[in-house]
Design a protein around this motif. Structure first.
Motif, PDB file in Angstrom:
ATOM      1  N   LYS A  97       0.848  -1.214   0.000  1.00  0.00           N
ATOM      2  CA  LYS A  97       0.000   0.000   0.000  1.00  0.00           C
ATOM      3  C   LYS A  97       0.875   1.252   0.000  1.00  0.00           C
ATOM      4  N   ILE A  98       1.939   1.212   0.794  1.00  0.00           N
ATOM      5  CA  ILE A  98       2.844   2.375   0.857  1.00  0.00           C
ATOM      6  C   ILE A  98       3.481   2.598  -0.522  1.00  0.00           C
ATOM      7  N   PHE A  99       3.929   1.518  -1.139  1.00  0.00           N
ATOM      8  CA  PHE A  99       4.551   1.668  -2.460  1.00  0.00           C
ATOM      9  C   PHE A  99       3.549   2.158  -3.513  1.00  0.00           C
ATOM     10  N   LYS A 100       2.313   1.712  -3.388  1.00  0.00           N
ATOM     11  CA  LYS A 100       1.294   2.166  -4.346  1.00  0.00           C
ATOM     12  C   LYS A 100       1.102   3.676  -4.203  1.00  0.00           C
ATOM     13  N   ASN A 101       1.100   4.112  -2.958  1.00  0.00           N
ATOM     14  CA  ASN A 101       0.957   5.543  -2.695  1.00  0.00           C
ATOM     15  C   ASN A 101       2.154   6.329  -3.245  1.00  0.00           C
ATOM     16  N   TYR A 102       3.360   5.819  -3.048  1.00  0.00           N
ATOM     17  CA  TYR A 102       4.556   6.476  -3.602  1.00  0.00           C
ATOM     18  C   TYR A 102       4.431   6.608  -5.116  1.00  0.00           C
ATOM     19  N   LYS A 103       3.988   5.528  -5.733  1.00  0.00           N
ATOM     20  CA  LYS A 103       3.887   5.505  -7.203  1.00  0.00           C
ATOM     21  C   LYS A 103       2.870   6.553  -7.675  1.00  0.00           C
ATOM     22  N   LYS A 104       1.727   6.590  -6.976  1.00  0.00           N
ATOM     23  CA  LYS A 104       0.651   7.506  -7.383  1.00  0.00           C
ATOM     24  C   LYS A 104       1.040   8.964  -7.148  1.00  0.00           C
ATOM     25  N   THR A 105       1.844   9.201  -6.116  1.00  0.00           N
ATOM     26  CA  THR A 105       2.196  10.589  -5.798  1.00  0.00           C
ATOM     27  C   THR A 105       3.559  10.980  -6.388  1.00  0.00           C
ATOM     28  N   GLY A 106       4.160  10.072  -7.137  1.00  0.00           N
ATOM     29  CA  GLY A 106       5.422  10.395  -7.803  1.00  0.00           C
ATOM     30  C   GLY A 106       6.618  10.496  -6.865  1.00  0.00           C
ATOM     31  N   GLN A 107       6.526   9.817  -5.727  1.00  0.00           N
ATOM     32  CA  GLN A 107       7.640   9.849  -4.767  1.00  0.00           C
ATOM     33  C   GLN A 107       8.671   8.776  -5.127  1.00  0.00           C
ATOM     34  N   SER A 108       9.879   9.249  -5.439  1.00  0.00           N
ATOM     35  CA  SER A 108      10.919   8.315  -5.873  1.00  0.00           C
ATOM     36  C   SER A 108      11.276   7.336  -4.757  1.00  0.00           C
ATOM     37  N   HIS A 109      11.518   6.081  -5.112  1.00  0.00           N
ATOM     38  CA  HIS A 109      11.905   5.088  -4.100  1.00  0.00           C
ATOM     39  C   HIS A 109      12.984   4.152  -4.656  1.00  0.00           C
ATOM     40  N   LYS A 110      13.992   4.762  -5.241  1.00  0.00           N
ATOM     41  CA  LYS A 110      15.101   3.984  -5.818  1.00  0.00           C
ATOM     42  C   LYS A 110      16.091   3.600  -4.705  1.00  0.00           C
ATOM     43  N   TYR A 111      15.687   2.621  -3.896  1.00  0.00           N
ATOM     44  CA  TYR A 111      16.455   2.260  -2.698  1.00  0.00           C
ATOM     45  C   TYR A 111      17.675   1.382  -2.971  1.00  0.00           C
ATOM     46  N   PHE A 112      17.698   0.743  -4.145  1.00  0.00           N
ATOM     47  CA  PHE A 112      18.748  -0.270  -4.372  1.00  0.00           C
ATOM     48  C   PHE A 112      19.518  -0.045  -5.673  1.00  0.00           C
ATOM     49  N   PRO A 113      20.187   1.114  -5.822  1.00  0.00           N
ATOM     50  CA  PRO A 113      20.867   1.389  -7.098  1.00  0.00           C
ATOM     51  C   PRO A 113      22.027   0.424  -7.393  1.00  0.00           C
ATOM     52  N   ASP A 114      22.499  -0.288  -6.368  1.00  0.00           N
ATOM     53  CA  ASP A 114      23.638  -1.193  -6.585  1.00  0.00           C
ATOM     54  C   ASP A 114      23.232  -2.663  -6.675  1.00  0.00           C
ATOM     55  N   LYS A 115      21.936  -2.911  -6.769  1.00  0.00           N
ATOM     56  CA  LYS A 115      21.514  -4.321  -6.805  1.00  0.00           C
ATOM     57  C   LYS A 115      21.035  -4.720  -8.194  1.00  0.00           C
ATOM     58  N   ASN A 116      21.103  -6.026  -8.452  1.00  0.00           N
ATOM     59  CA  ASN A 116      20.633  -6.598  -9.719  1.00  0.00           C
ATOM     60  C   ASN A 116      19.793  -7.832  -9.427  1.00  0.00           C
ATOM     61  N   ILE A 117      18.745  -8.026 -10.237  1.00  0.00           N
ATOM     62  CA  ILE A 117      17.939  -9.254 -10.091  1.00  0.00           C
ATOM     63  C   ILE A 117      17.764  -9.890 -11.470  1.00  0.00           C
ATOM     64  N   VAL A 118      17.491 -11.213 -11.464  1.00  0.00           N
ATOM     65  CA  VAL A 118      17.286 -11.920 -12.735  1.00  0.00           C
ATOM     66  C   VAL A 118      15.909 -12.574 -12.715  1.00  0.00           C
ATOM     67  N   LEU A 119      15.238 -12.520 -13.851  1.00  0.00           N
ATOM     68  CA  LEU A 119      13.908 -13.102 -13.996  1.00  0.00           C
ATOM     69  C   LEU A 119      14.006 -14.280 -14.947  1.00  0.00           C
ATOM     70  N   LEU A 120      13.756 -15.476 -14.426  1.00  0.00           N
ATOM     71  CA  LEU A 120      13.873 -16.705 -15.225  1.00  0.00           C
ATOM     72  C   LEU A 120      12.484 -17.186 -15.587  1.00  0.00           C
ATOM     73  N   PHE A 121      12.156 -17.154 -16.848  1.00  0.00           N
ATOM     74  CA  PHE A 121      10.814 -17.583 -17.262  1.00  0.00           C
ATOM     75  C   PHE A 121      10.900 -18.803 -18.170  1.00  0.00           C
ATOM     76  N   GLU A 122      10.346 -19.925 -17.682  1.00  0.00           N
ATOM     77  CA  GLU A 122      10.237 -21.118 -18.539  1.00  0.00           C
ATOM     78  C   GLU A 122       8.839 -21.219 -19.158  1.00  0.00           C
ATOM     79  N   LYS A 123       7.952 -20.310 -18.741  1.00  0.00           N
ATOM     80  CA  LYS A 123       6.629 -20.183 -19.363  1.00  0.00           C
ATOM     81  C   LYS A 123       6.450 -18.714 -19.718  1.00  0.00           C
ATOM     82  N   THR A 124       5.494 -18.422 -20.571  1.00  0.00           N
ATOM     83  CA  THR A 124       5.282 -17.030 -20.995  1.00  0.00           C
ATOM     84  C   THR A 124       4.576 -16.218 -19.900  1.00  0.00           C
TER      85      THR A 124
END
Ligand code: CP
Ligand code: NVA
Length: 331
Positions: free
Chosen positions: A27-54
């Motif tokens: 809910k907090i993040f939804k509010n940030y998104k709607k009000t344009g409040q930046s929340h770039k907390y992890f500029p040094d992190k990377n994640i990978v998305l593995l999709f074996e289905k569409t």
């Protein structure tokens, strides 16, 4: 509440309080998104998305959530990695954990995502397996709570293939949240008895009930939410369409079914949905079986009672909460 470094593999791995906390963070993040409040907390992190289905929603939600949090995101499509073909799950998990801070997986066996988690030293998030779809259930409950203002005293009725991945997670989440759950479908497609027993015990602790029935009348005056999903899930053979249609046509969500429930009852679906002939699969099924709407009629899908697009949006906010909570430093 400590989520740092934890995996998100299935709803039952979390306590009711932990799931409630995830909804609050979403809910907090939804509010940030709607009000344009930046929340770039992890500029040094990377994640990978593995999709074996569409995927449309799950992939895009992880990508947007990652970008909003300042994270670098790599997407590997169903043919885009060595996993399973030339490299074991154990080796893949250890390699990816050296490069990334988190791993999302969508695929077939629950054992694959469990094994990824076992061999990886970074959090693994389940983006759907044949067994469950836990990020979906979290978004569903965020949507239900937003609409009704509270989950207290509500009843969710799932119609159709009541033992599929989405239904399994919805049943578990209902139990954890103390919401009554009715699985309404043919006996041949009823939930796994082991999972059902566990969910019934959790529901009892939280003051709610889980009912398994083939009788649509169970919805009468009780269901606040009528929920359905596709009749044939990804990975199931097309040759099953005929049998499924025969089994599940009586459980198609029509306006009559909605009216049987309550005047205030809402409709939900994880999407994608076959509610018209605007899809290739929908047209193929129409040509072979003559049905132009499958699990839900176009009338219900497009009605004011349908919350399917709000639900789709909430996939992103809830996934963002999961990424944030599991990647953030310990307090
Ligand atoms: N509901 C859902 O998981 O949608 P996708 O298959 O598009 O990700
Ligand atoms: N039960 C469906 C859900 C899609 C989001 C499937 O597995 O295809």
């Amino acid at each position: 509440m400590d989520f740092t470094g934890r995996d998100f593999l299935q709803i039952l791995d979390f306590s009711s309080d932990e799931l409630r906390y995830m909804l609050e963070v979403a809910k907090i993040f939804k509010n940030y998104k709607k009000t344009g409040q930046s929340h770039k907390y992890f500029p040094d992190k990377n994640i990978v998305l593995l999709f074996e289905k569409t995927s449309t929603r799950t992939r895009c939600s992880f990508e947007v959530a990652g970008h909003d949090l300042g994270i670098g995101v790599t997407y590997l499509d169903p043919t885009g990695s060595q996993m399973g073909h030339k490299e074991s799950i154990a080796d893949t998990a250890q390699v990816l954990a050296k490069l990334y801070d988190g791993i999302e997986y969508r695929g077939f066996a629950q054992k694959t995502v469990n094994d990824l988690a076992k061999y990886s030293s970074v959090p693994v998030w389940n983006g759907l397996t044949d067994y469950c779809h836990p990020t979906q259930a979290l978004a569903d409950f965020m949507t239900i709570e937003e609409y009704f203002g509270s989950l207290s005293g509500l009843t969710v009725a799932y119609l159709g293939d009541t033992r599929n991945n989405v239904a399994n997670s919805l049943m578990a989440m209902s139990a954890k949240m103390g919401v009554n759950y009715i699985a309404c479908g043919p006996t041949a497609l009823k939930p796994d008895s082991g999972l059902l027993k566990k969910c019934q015990a959790v529901a009892a602790e939280n003051g709610s009930t889980i009912t398994i029935t083939s009788d649509l009348q169970a919805l009468s005056d009780t269901a606040d939410v009528v929920y359905t999903d596709v009749w044939l899930s990804m990975g199931e053979d097309k040759s099953k369409w005929g049998e499924r249609i025969k089994q599940l046509k009586p459980y198609q969500v029509t306006m009559k079914v909605m009216d049987l429930a309550k005047p205030t009852t809402i409709f939900m679906h994880p999407l994608p949905s076959f509610h018209d002939l605007e899809t290739a699969v929908g047209r193929d099924v129409y040509e072979e079986y003559g049905l132009n709407e499958l699990e839900v009629t176009n009338e219900v899908f497009t009605s004011e009672r349908s919350l399917v697009f709000e639900e789709a949006e909430n996939r992103m906010h809830t996934i963002k909460a999961i990424i944030y909570l599991t990647l953030k430093d310990k307090e």
